[in-house]
Write a protein that holds these residues in place. Structure first.
Motif, PDB file in Angstrom:
ATOM      1  N   GLU A 115       0.744  -1.274   0.118  1.00 41.47           N
ATOM      2  CA  GLU A 115       0.100   0.043   0.034  1.00 41.47           C
ATOM      3  C   GLU A 115       0.747   1.386  -0.104  1.00 41.47           C
ATOM      4  OE1 GLU A 115      -2.481  -0.634   3.269  1.00 41.47           O
ATOM      5  OE2 GLU A 115      -4.095  -1.846   2.186  1.00 41.47           O
ATOM      6  N   ALA A 122       2.405   1.648  -3.695  1.00 42.58           N
ATOM      7  CA  ALA A 122       1.522   2.092  -4.461  1.00 42.58           C
ATOM      8  C   ALA A 122       1.189   3.556  -4.393  1.00 42.58           C
ATOM      9  CB  ALA A 122       0.150   1.216  -4.327  1.00 42.58           C
ATOM     10  N   VAL A 171      -0.018  -3.793  -8.357  1.00 39.94           N
ATOM     11  CA  VAL A 171       1.449  -3.801  -8.275  1.00 39.94           C
ATOM     12  C   VAL A 171       1.833  -5.146  -8.503  1.00 39.94           C
ATOM     13  CG1 VAL A 171       3.212  -3.279  -6.435  1.00 39.94           C
ATOM     14  CG2 VAL A 171       1.504  -1.786  -6.697  1.00 39.94           C
ATOM     15  N   VAL A 208       5.383   0.487  -9.179  1.00 41.28           N
ATOM     16  CA  VAL A 208       4.504  -0.504  -9.948  1.00 41.28           C
ATOM     17  C   VAL A 208       4.907  -1.922  -9.770  1.00 41.28           C
ATOM     18  CG1 VAL A 208       3.866   1.378 -11.644  1.00 41.28           C
ATOM     19  CG2 VAL A 208       5.741  -0.316 -12.147  1.00 41.28           C
ATOM     20  N   LEU A 228      -4.081  -3.455  -5.863  1.00 39.87           N
ATOM     21  CA  LEU A 228      -3.469  -2.114  -6.103  1.00 39.87           C
ATOM     22  C   LEU A 228      -2.627  -2.188  -7.657  1.00 39.87           C
ATOM     23  CD1 LEU A 228      -1.746  -2.391  -2.690  1.00 39.87           C
ATOM     24  CD2 LEU A 228      -3.539  -1.159  -3.290  1.00 39.87           C
TER      25      LEU A 228
END
Length: 341
Positions: free
Chosen positions: A91, A94, A137, A99, A135
């Protein structure tokens, strides 16, 4: 520099697509989560509050940090704990415009406490899966051997990891550097390469340039983690530049551990000028006071890096990652759009 200028620089850095290639997931354990896990698992902790933990983060060298790092990791017991740890990190990444991440994890730290490898890997993979779906990611997992332990312990760890190789993309070498040269682990790194794993190693943080040479020529690494002291050897600089060996540099870590006295003295600018493939990373951000954007912004201010420099550092991180060629190409193409609106 005005506050408005500061804000503009930070926003620019956040907008750059970038990868983090040198982060120890156990080193993202913030004191608040440490206390939550200790309470949940009913494990003792010698600090009375999160503030007391942070007050102990005055490190004079790498070993002083490692002592409290291993103590903090003692609160991690179950797969759920490792999932919570990973999600908290993702979190933050992001929010920083990250990425992709390639997470170091230290199974030996947990196995010795009776935590099975399955709990560690499954917990992290669950967090990685959530980061990808929620997310956007992506991530990979790099198993690190603790270099202060012996070769037999490293081989035992690799053996324990065999059932989980579908989730592990590489191996690394971390912990106390001085007195533990890369050549100590030559055979286990050969075994890892034969399994098709990528290989990286910490070298040249506190150890001499000879450790970087060993990582290149004996371990045959894909990347060097840190590499600061490589600048003491002109032939080594030339080798790193010629072979485009990525360096995963961690400015705030180097400051906190007294590798440099001031960020203004950090060798990052000299690395760039020497034509090295440099990336910026956070290392153990919960302990060193800064995640990815903090490292970019603070070292940029200290060294007078331009936005073009920062954009190139972000592109380096994508290119030096272990993502597929297609994924790299996609992000690198987007990074040029961000850099040149």
């Amino acid at each position: 520099m005005t506050q408005a200028h500061d804000d503009g620089l930070e926003a620019f850095v956040r907008g750059l697509p970038k990868a983090e290639l040198h982060v120890h997931i156990e080193g993202t354990l913030e004191p608040e989560l440490m206390f939550q896990l200790a309470e949940r698992n009913r494990t003792p902790i010698r600090f009375g509050s999160a503030e007391a933990v942070r007050a102990a983060y005055g490190f004079s060298n790498l070993q002083a940090f490692l002592d409290i790092y291993y103590e903090g990791a003692g609160s991690l017991r179950t797969a759920r704990d490792f999932t919570d740890l990973a999600i908290a990190y993702f979190e933050r990444l992001a929010a920083d415009g990250g990425v992709h991440a390639e997470l170091f994890f230290d199974p030996q730290t947990h196995i010795v406490r009776g935590v099975p490898m399955a709990e560690v890997v499954q917990g992290l993979v669950t967090g990685m899966d959530e980061a990808r779906t929620r997310l956007g990611v992506t991530s990979k997992l790099i198993l690190c051997f603790l270099r202060h332990l012996d070769e037999a312990a490293a081989f035992a760890t690799l053996e324990a990891a065999m059932p989980f190789l579908a989730h592990i993309d590489g191996v690394g070498l971390d912990s106390s550097e001085l007195g533990h040269p890369p050549e100590k682990f030559a055979r286990v790194f050969t075994a890892a390469r034969e399994l098709g794993l990528k290989v990286v190693a910490h070298a040249g943080e506190e150890g001499p340039p000879a450790y970087v040479w060993q990582a290149l020529d004996i371990l045959r690494v894909d990347r060097i983690d840190h590499g600061n002291r490589a600048l003491e050897d002109p032939a080594l600089i030339a080798r790193l530049a010629r072979d485009h060996v990525p360096l995963t540099v961690c400015p705030l870590s180097n400051l906190k551990l007294c590798v440099v006295d001031r960020l203004e003295e950090h060798p990052l600018r000299r690395m760039i000028d020497a034509g090295l493939v440099v990336t910026i990373n956070s290392d153990d951000p919960a302990y060193f006071g800064g995640y990815l954007v903090d490292n970019y912004v603070r070292v940029a201010r200290a060294l007078g890096l331009s936005r073009a420099d920062l954009a190139q550092l972000a592109r380096n991180s994508l290119a030096a990652s272990f993502m597929s060629l297609d994924d790299k190409a996609a992000w690198l193409g987007q990074s040029r759009v961000v850099d040149h609106p």
